[in-house]
Enzyme design. Structure first.
Site, PDB file in Angstrom:
ATOM      1  N   TYR A 142     -16.958   3.402   1.329  1.00 15.98           N
ATOM      2  CA  TYR A 142     -16.070   2.241   1.357  1.00 15.98           C
ATOM      3  C   TYR A 142     -16.455   1.201   0.311  1.00 15.98           C
ATOM      4  O   TYR A 142     -15.636   0.376  -0.080  1.00 15.98           O
ATOM      5  CB  TYR A 142     -16.074   1.598   2.742  1.00 15.98           C
ATOM      6  CG  TYR A 142     -15.392   2.413   3.822  1.00 15.98           C
ATOM      7  CD1 TYR A 142     -14.772   3.625   3.534  1.00 15.98           C
ATOM      8  CD2 TYR A 142     -15.374   1.986   5.138  1.00 15.98           C
ATOM      9  CE1 TYR A 142     -14.163   4.378   4.509  1.00 15.98           C
ATOM     10  CE2 TYR A 142     -14.762   2.728   6.139  1.00 15.98           C
ATOM     11  CZ  TYR A 142     -14.163   3.923   5.812  1.00 15.98           C
ATOM     12  OH  TYR A 142     -13.552   4.666   6.790  1.00 15.98           O
ATOM     13  N   LYS A 193     -23.438  15.194   6.814  1.00 16.28           N
ATOM     14  CA  LYS A 193     -22.954  16.476   6.281  1.00 16.28           C
ATOM     15  C   LYS A 193     -23.914  16.946   5.184  1.00 16.28           C
ATOM     16  O   LYS A 193     -23.549  17.054   4.013  1.00 16.28           O
ATOM     17  CB  LYS A 193     -21.529  16.313   5.738  1.00 16.28           C
ATOM     18  CG  LYS A 193     -20.464  16.210   6.816  1.00 16.28           C
ATOM     19  CD  LYS A 193     -20.187  17.550   7.493  1.00 16.28           C
ATOM     20  CE  LYS A 193     -19.429  18.478   6.576  1.00 16.28           C
ATOM     21  NZ  LYS A 193     -19.111  19.773   7.257  1.00 16.28           N
ATOM     22  N   ASP A 226     -18.815  16.956  11.607  1.00 18.87           N
ATOM     23  CA  ASP A 226     -17.646  17.628  12.165  1.00 18.87           C
ATOM     24  C   ASP A 226     -17.983  18.301  13.489  1.00 18.87           C
ATOM     25  O   ASP A 226     -17.182  18.288  14.437  1.00 18.87           O
ATOM     26  CB  ASP A 226     -17.047  18.627  11.170  1.00 18.87           C
ATOM     27  CG  ASP A 226     -18.083  19.577  10.580  1.00 18.87           C
ATOM     28  OD1 ASP A 226     -19.294  19.330  10.716  1.00 18.87           O
ATOM     29  OD2 ASP A 226     -17.672  20.585   9.975  1.00 18.87           O
ATOM     30  N   ASP A 250     -16.696   5.473  11.238  1.00 18.62           N
ATOM     31  CA  ASP A 250     -15.325   5.005  11.450  1.00 18.62           C
ATOM     32  C   ASP A 250     -14.536   6.029  12.259  1.00 18.62           C
ATOM     33  O   ASP A 250     -13.825   5.694  13.213  1.00 18.62           O
ATOM     34  CB  ASP A 250     -14.673   4.773  10.082  1.00 18.62           C
ATOM     35  CG  ASP A 250     -13.408   3.935  10.159  1.00 18.62           C
ATOM     36  OD1 ASP A 250     -12.975   3.599  11.278  1.00 18.62           O
ATOM     37  OD2 ASP A 250     -12.854   3.619   9.097  1.00 18.62           O
ATOM     38  N   ASP A 254     -13.726   6.045  16.712  1.00 11.57           N
ATOM     39  CA  ASP A 254     -12.354   6.060  17.238  1.00 11.57           C
ATOM     40  C   ASP A 254     -12.152   7.237  18.186  1.00 11.57           C
ATOM     41  O   ASP A 254     -11.441   7.119  19.193  1.00 11.57           O
ATOM     42  CB  ASP A 254     -11.340   6.127  16.095  1.00 11.57           C
ATOM     43  CG  ASP A 254     -11.028   4.750  15.512  1.00 11.57           C
ATOM     44  OD1 ASP A 254     -11.700   3.781  15.916  1.00 11.57           O
ATOM     45  OD2 ASP A 254     -10.134   4.647  14.658  1.00 11.57           O
TER      46      ASP A 254
END
Length: 369
Positions: A142, A193, A226, A250, A254
């Site tokens: 970001y 990852k 993941d 992020d 959620d």
């Protein structure tokens, strides 16, 4: 009684509506002699853009630096879809996080017993869920540079975002996660990852080094991000604390939020480092939900996440853990009594609007007092 400096930034959409209920809780706390607050209010997001052409003004930033804590409602909406990129509503929130160095985002996912049936998962998978996601907030993709869209010679375009992490950024967020785990069930899952990203390789290495040097008493597991997302919807109660980077945090937070039944239920905290001289820690508290422009102005928004964000401010910024416990118990009591906003309503419950939910929480506070 100490007076705590609090800056309110209601923002856009339902932000102004849910912040109104926080003001009522603050008034109740003062009237009850629990705490004293010096409250200021300013604009952020689309509201600030409409006022001054910026997502947050320099005056508002000065107030943010001077405050002991900041409460923010929500930013954004289709009204500002075509404003300049650097002035988009979200830029105000990003500037607060970056300039105040709020590197640690805490997002609890707590499933109240009365709402286990509201989750999209089976009640037995989520009932009793109590986990915390610790998200690195000021680094990663970001904020990494270069960040641009290039015009190519063949008429095509190329979009570039850069994922960058330095070891000190990973070290400090890992310490926050391990320290919090010690106050909970003493387990941390680190998600990255490393199989495809060099920043993931560094993340895993640094988290492991911090663990080995300072926190061997805490259980540490590593998961690919993941796979972690998959496990969140397969068996969420296996998790205690998850620590992860800005992008994956992020997304995972959620996912975790929806396990509890509604984004409208969950607060969050964004914390900076403890200042050596004052002992103060800059902090911003906000609900996980967005501005929800589709229901803005209708008086139906769920204010519980905003009220819960105030409780987090009381606990982490003002040292008022008992007052925070009282607010969280009042929320639980309100839900147990069957009061619901539309997003969490079910047959046999009493559906109320934003102010009605605020009334019910205050009634629970009065009852306990």
């Amino acid at each position: 009684m100490a007076t705590h400096k609090l800056l309110l930034l209601p923002g856009d959409g339902i932000g102004t509506e849910v912040m109104a209920e926080v003001k009522r809780i603050l008034a109740w706390l003062e009237k009850a002699g629990v705490a004293s607050f010096a409250v200021e209010e300013d604009l952020v997001g689309g509201a600030a853009y409409d006022s001054c052409g910026l997502a947050i003004s320099e005056e508002a930033m000065k107030r943010a630096f001077a405050a002991d804590a900041i409460l923010l409602g929500a930013v954004g909406g289709p009204k500002w879809a075509n404003v300049p990129y650097e002035s988009r509503p979200e830029a105000g929130l990003l500037r607060l996080r970056k300039d105040l160095e709020l590197f640690a985002n805490l997002r609890p996912a707590l499933c109240y017993p009365a709402l286990a049936g509201a989750s999209s998962l089976k009640p037995e998978l989520v009932e009793g869920l109590d986990m915390l996601i610790v998200r690195e907030l000021t680094g990663g993709v970001y904020f990494g540079e270069p960040k641009l869209i290039q015009d190519l010679a063949d008429g095509q375009k190329r979009g570039i975002d850069t994922q960058v992490y330095e070891s000190y950024e990973i070290e400090r967020i890992a310490r926050v996660a391990f320290e919090l785990a010690r106050t909970r069930r003493n387990k941390v899952v680190s998600a990255e990852k490393h199989n495809v990203m060099k920043t993931g390789v560094l993340w895993k290495q640094v988290v492991s080094e911090v663990h080995g040097a300072e926190y061997e008493d805490v259980v540490l597991e590593h998961q690919l991000a993941d796979s972690c997302a998959m496990q969140l919807v397969r068996a969420p109660k296996q998790f205690d604390v998850i620590v992860t980077d800005n992008l994956f945090g992020d997304i995972l937070s959620d996912v975790a939020a929806m396990l509890t039944g509604s984004l409208g239920m969950l607060p969050s905290a964004s914390l900076g480092a403890v200042e050596e001289i004052s002992g103060r820690r800059r902090a911003l508290y906000e609900p996980v939900h967005g501005a929800a422009p589709d229901i803005a102005g209708k008086g139906v928004a769920n204010p519980i996440a905003m009220i819960g964000s105030l409780a987090m401010a009381l606990r982490y910024s003002f040292g008022l853990a008992e007052a925070a416990d009282r607010i969280e118990a009042a929320i639980a009591g309100t839900l147990a009594a069957g009061f619901r906003t539309g997003d969490i309503a079910s047959p046999g419950t009493t559906v109320v609007g934003t102010s009605g939910m605020g009334d019910a929480v205050i009634a629970q506070l009065e009852k306990a007092a």
